[in-house]
Structures are given as structure tokens and as C-alpha cells.
Design a protein around this motif. Structure first.
Motif, PDB file in Angstrom:
ATOM      1  N   GLU A  23       0.832  -1.211   0.000  1.00 56.37           N
ATOM      2  CA  GLU A  23       0.000   0.000   0.000  1.00 56.37           C
ATOM      3  C   GLU A  23       0.866   1.261   0.000  1.00 56.37           C
ATOM      4  OE1 GLU A  23      -3.183   0.005  -0.588  1.00 56.37           O
ATOM      5  OE2 GLU A  23      -3.092  -2.188  -0.649  1.00 56.37           O
ATOM      6  N   LYS A  26       2.454   1.677  -3.455  1.00 57.23           N
ATOM      7  CA  LYS A  26       1.539   2.257  -4.458  1.00 57.23           C
ATOM      8  C   LYS A  26       1.409   3.758  -4.251  1.00 57.23           C
ATOM      9  CE  LYS A  26      -1.597  -1.506  -4.232  1.00 57.23           C
ATOM     10  NZ  LYS A  26      -2.898  -1.874  -3.762  1.00 57.23           N
ATOM     11  N   LYS A  27       1.243   4.141  -2.986  1.00 57.90           N
ATOM     12  CA  LYS A  27       1.030   5.542  -2.644  1.00 57.90           C
ATOM     13  C   LYS A  27       2.240   6.401  -3.028  1.00 57.90           C
ATOM     14  CE  LYS A  27       0.122   7.996   1.536  1.00 57.90           C
ATOM     15  NZ  LYS A  27      -0.348   9.142   0.796  1.00 57.90           N
ATOM     16  N   SER A  29       4.632   5.664  -5.130  1.00 59.83           N
ATOM     17  CA  SER A  29       4.840   5.687  -6.589  1.00 59.83           C
ATOM     18  C   SER A  29       3.884   6.668  -7.252  1.00 59.83           C
ATOM     19  CB  SER A  29       4.587   4.330  -7.242  1.00 59.83           C
ATOM     20  OG  SER A  29       5.138   3.306  -6.521  1.00 59.83           O
ATOM     21  N   GLN A  30       2.630   6.707  -6.739  1.00 53.11           N
ATOM     22  CA  GLN A  30       1.664   7.647  -7.335  1.00 53.11           C
ATOM     23  C   GLN A  30       2.095   9.094  -7.132  1.00 53.11           C
ATOM     24  OE1 GLN A  30      -1.945   6.329  -5.463  1.00 53.11           O
ATOM     25  NE2 GLN A  30      -2.159   4.621  -6.888  1.00 53.11           N
ATOM     26  N   GLU A  31       2.912   9.328  -6.101  1.00 53.02           N
ATOM     27  CA  GLU A  31       3.419  10.688  -5.877  1.00 53.02           C
ATOM     28  C   GLU A  31       4.640  10.966  -6.748  1.00 53.02           C
ATOM     29  OE1 GLU A  31       4.150  10.644  -1.655  1.00 53.02           O
ATOM     30  OE2 GLU A  31       2.008  10.476  -1.201  1.00 53.02           O
ATOM     31  N   GLY A  32       4.947  10.035  -7.648  1.00 56.45           N
ATOM     32  CA  GLY A  32       6.035  10.256  -8.608  1.00 56.45           C
ATOM     33  C   GLY A  32       7.397   9.827  -8.085  1.00 56.45           C
ATOM     34  N   GLN A  34      10.302   6.987  -6.836  1.00 55.56           N
ATOM     35  CA  GLN A  34      10.709   5.641  -7.252  1.00 55.56           C
ATOM     36  C   GLN A  34      10.927   4.751  -6.035  1.00 55.56           C
ATOM     37  OE1 GLN A  34      13.923   6.917  -9.984  1.00 55.56           O
ATOM     38  NE2 GLN A  34      12.891   5.563 -11.424  1.00 55.56           N
ATOM     39  N   ASP A 194      -1.071   7.734   5.456  1.00 53.82           N
ATOM     40  CA  ASP A 194      -0.398   9.015   5.164  1.00 53.82           C
ATOM     41  C   ASP A 194       0.636   9.323   6.234  1.00 53.82           C
ATOM     42  OD1 ASP A 194      -1.849   9.385   2.932  1.00 53.82           O
ATOM     43  OD2 ASP A 194      -3.262  10.828   3.785  1.00 53.82           O
ATOM     44  N   SER A 197       3.527   7.063   5.848  1.00 54.66           N
ATOM     45  CA  SER A 197       4.269   7.424   4.639  1.00 54.66           C
ATOM     46  C   SER A 197       5.214   8.593   4.902  1.00 54.66           C
ATOM     47  CB  SER A 197       3.241   7.743   3.555  1.00 54.66           C
ATOM     48  OG  SER A 197       3.833   8.342   2.492  1.00 54.66           O
TER      49      SER A 197
END
Ligand SMILES: Nc1nc2c(ncn2[C@@H]2O[C@H](COP(=O)(O)OP(=O)(O)OP(=O)(O)O)[C@@H](O)[C@H]2O)c(=O)[nH]1
Ligand SMILES: [Mg+2]
Length: 348
Positions: A23, A26-27, A29-32, A34, A194, A197
């Protein structure tokens, strides 16, 4: 050169480490950003490695035992990854019985200034921890020492408890470690992800309790109790199975293994399986006979594919675990018309 940020997501069996890394992966990576993932298991054939590969992350595995004993291999993997790109975060899932203070000490000695360590993050399973209310001293050694070593304790599976139970969970953790920052999370619903993260990306590792010889000896002794065995099959089915039939098959298989483990007075740590075809995967997980088999992933009709089964249990030798996987498979597979095409044992 940019330092590699290590974020180890540790915790005892079945607390949700792999789910959380997926999870968070994914989060982030979605924020750009790597991401790379290193999963660490005792058995060469295991469900977590299979699942991470299926999700398409840049992923590597270290098998054979605790990552703390395989740092040269880790260094080699990092070199291979960084030849291509420097990840913004390298997630590490250590084996469930690891000793965080030992691992972080080893990281610092081996990689020194070239890595940037996130705080020591330890996940705990909210309902499991509650079951120790009033007798916290009975927590298995690696589990209590992990909480003691943590800079951040993440109380996962908050969706499985009611808010009134939270003070009791906090009391148990604070009894073992009053220093740690607490994060309430559910990797299933997304609550608290969040917050975790931002710890993973920006938090700083500052404190490490000392590992005395007595602690290390107790740790090593506790490891000899734990057995893990994985099997991989290529399967065919007589007629295609619906999603609910696949779930029933996996539930019966895992329950069959679990019952065999408990009948010989073994203790279940985590019994899991992943079934996959070219398009889908479904992971089934059993962490205790008192909880239902839980599923992640999705599947339409199954007409064949791969099945990986992984049994982790205490107080039973690995060859006995092996016979339990084989025995349960022989009993359950014919009932669902599942046929084994090919089987891989301990090594490839
Ligand atoms: N209800 C609930 N279940 C969860 C949550 N997080 C993980 N799980 C489930 O818990 C089980 C174990 O999850 P994993 O992610 O495989 O746990 P793990 O810590 O990686 O397990 P090991 O690698 O075997 O030690 C799976 O069935 C997950 O779907 C959560 O927040 N809530
Ligand atoms: Mg895992």
C-alpha cells in the motif's frame, strides 16, 4: 551521489508487513517517487516474494534467514539496483523474528554514510496484542523486543478493534516501550497510511538500544523454535472454478494445514497461499485458528495457474511441516477438481 533511503517495515508474523509495503509502495509511486522492495524470508519458496513480483514493483528477495546475516548479498542487490536508478525509498521487509537493534547496528556498520535510515518501524497486530492484556510478559521474545527497539510502533488492523479497546493496546505497548511514537493504522482501509508514509520518507533514525550478549543469546534460542516451509505447484482444474470456489479451496487447504499443525501441538505463526494465473492473483492468509482465512487480490474464473503454499509454525520441524502441506493438498485438491501438474520442493 544521492543516498539510498532504507525503510524497514518490521513486525511479528502476520501483522501486515507485506500488505503495508504494497500500500505504501503504491502511494509513494503515485506521488512520482521511485520505489524498490526487498523481501526477506526464511524459505526459498514463499508467498510474499510471489505477490510482490505479481504487483510489478522493482523487487528482490533475500531468502534463507534473517537479512542481518546476509548483508553482503544485500549490498550486491543495492549495487545492482542503483546501477539503474537510485530509489527514493527502498522498503525492506525483514523476516518476522528479526532483532531491530541488531539489524540497524549492522546496517550502520556495513553501509555507513551511504544510506539514509528511516526510524525503526515496527508493526503490531491490534487484536493479537489485546489478547495479551493482563499478561504482557508472555509475549514471545522477538515480538516484545521488537516493540522495545522501535522508534515508531504502528498499531495495524485498527479496523478489527473498537475505539474503546485502544487505551488497553496503548498500555501494553507503553509498558514495553514508553519512548516510541504510536501510529494507528489499517493497511486494509487506508487509515494512518499518510502518517506512516511521511515517517518513511522524512522521519529520522536517532536511537538504538544496545544488544547485550544475553539478549542476543535469547534471540538466537527463540529462532530455533520457528519452522518455515514453502511449496510451489503448477495446477490445472477439471472445470473452471468461480471466485467463491477458489476461496473455499484455499480456505480448506489452509485450515487443513493449520489443524494438522495444532494436532501435533505446533503453534501457527502464519499459513498462507497465493494462487495466480496470467491476469490475476488471490492471496489467502491464516494467522490464527480463531480468525477466519483472509483474502487479498482478485480473480475471475480459475482454469489453471500457479499455487504457492507457505507454512510457518513454531515447535515443529520443517520436514513435518512439509508433510502437512503435502497431506492437506492431497486431501483438499481432489474435492475441487484441482490437479497438480508439477511441484517444486525446497529449492528450485
Ligand atoms: N483486517 C485487516 N487485515 C489486515 C490488515 N493488514 C493486513 N491484514 C491481513 O493480515 C494478513 C497478514 O498480512 P501480511 O501482509 O501477509 O502480513 P506479514 O506481516 O507480511 O506476514 P509474514 O510475512 O508472514 O510475517 C493478511 O490476511 C492481510 O490481508 C489490516 O489493516 N486489517
Ligand atoms: Mg510478509
Amino acid at each position: 551521489m544521492k543516498k539510498v533511503r532504507f525503510a524497514s517495515i518490521g513486525g511479528f508474523y502476520g501483522v501486515g508487513k507485506t500488505t503495508t509495503i504494497m500500500e505504501l509502495g503504491k502511494k509513494v509511486s503515485q506521488e512520482g517517487k521511485q520505489v524498490a522492495i526487498i523481501s526477506n524470508d526464511k524459505g526459498a519458496i514463499n508467498v510474499d516474494g510471489e505477490m510482490i513480483r505479481r504487483l510489478g514493483f522493482e523487487a528482490e528477495e533475500i531468502t534463507g534467514g534473517c537479512i542481518c546475516f546476509y548483508l553482503d548479498h544485500l549490498g550486491y542487490i543495492i549495487d545492482t539496483i542503483t546501477e539503474r536508478f537510485v530509489p527514493d525509498v527502498l522498503f525492506i521487509e525483514p523476516v518476522a523474528y528479526f532483532l531491530p537493534s541488531n539489524l540497524y547496528d549492522a546496517f550502520e556498520k556495513k553501509f555507513g554514510e551511504t544510506v539514509d535510515l528511516a526510524p525503526v518501524i515496527i508493526l503490531v497486530d491490534a487484536p493479537r496484542l489485546l489478547s495479551y492484556q493482563g499478561h504482557v510478559e508472555e509475549l514471545p521474545f522477538p515480538e516484545s523486543r521488537q516493540i522495545e527497539d522501535a522508534e515508531v510502533v504502528v498499531i495495524n488492523k485498527m479496523d478489527m478493534v473498537v475505539p474503546d479497546q485502544l487505551p488497553a493496546i496503548r498500555t501494553i505497548i507503553q509498558h514495553v516501550n514508553p519512548r516510541a511514537r504510536l501510529i494507528m493504522m489499517s493497511a486494509k482501509t487506508g487509515m494512518g497510511l499518510d502518517e506512516l508514509s511521511s515517517v518513511v520518507l522524512q522521519g529520522r533514525h536517532e536511537f538504538l538500544p544496545v544488544v547485550t550478549m544475553t539478549v542476543f543469546k535469547t534471540f538466537v534460542r527463540s529462532l530455533t523454535e520457528i519452522g518455515e516451509r514453502g511449496e510451489r505447484y503448477a495446477i490445472e482444474v477439471e472445470r473452471s472454478l468461480s471466485l467463491s470456489e477458489v476461496k473455499d479451496f484455499l480456505s480448506h487447504l489452509l485450515m487443513g494445514i493449520a489443524e494438522k499443525v495444532t494436532s501435533l501441538e505446533g503453534e501457527i505463526n502464519h499459513i498462507k497461499a497465493i494462487i495466480s494465473d496470467e491476469n490475476f492473483f488471490l492471496k489467502a492468509s491464516l494467522v490464527s485458528l480463531y480468525q477466519e482465512v483472509d483474502f487479498a487480490g482478485d480473480m475471475e474464473n480459475l482454469s489453471g495457474g500457479r499455487l504457492v503454499v507457505d507454512a510457518i509454525a513454531s515447535k515443529l520441524p520443517e520436514d513435518v511441516l512439509y508433510s502437512m502441506i503435502i497431506g492437506a493438498m492431497q486431501q483438499v485438491a481432489p474435492r475441487y477438481g484441482v490437479k497438480i501438474e508439477e511441484r517444486w520442493g525446497k529449492s528450485e
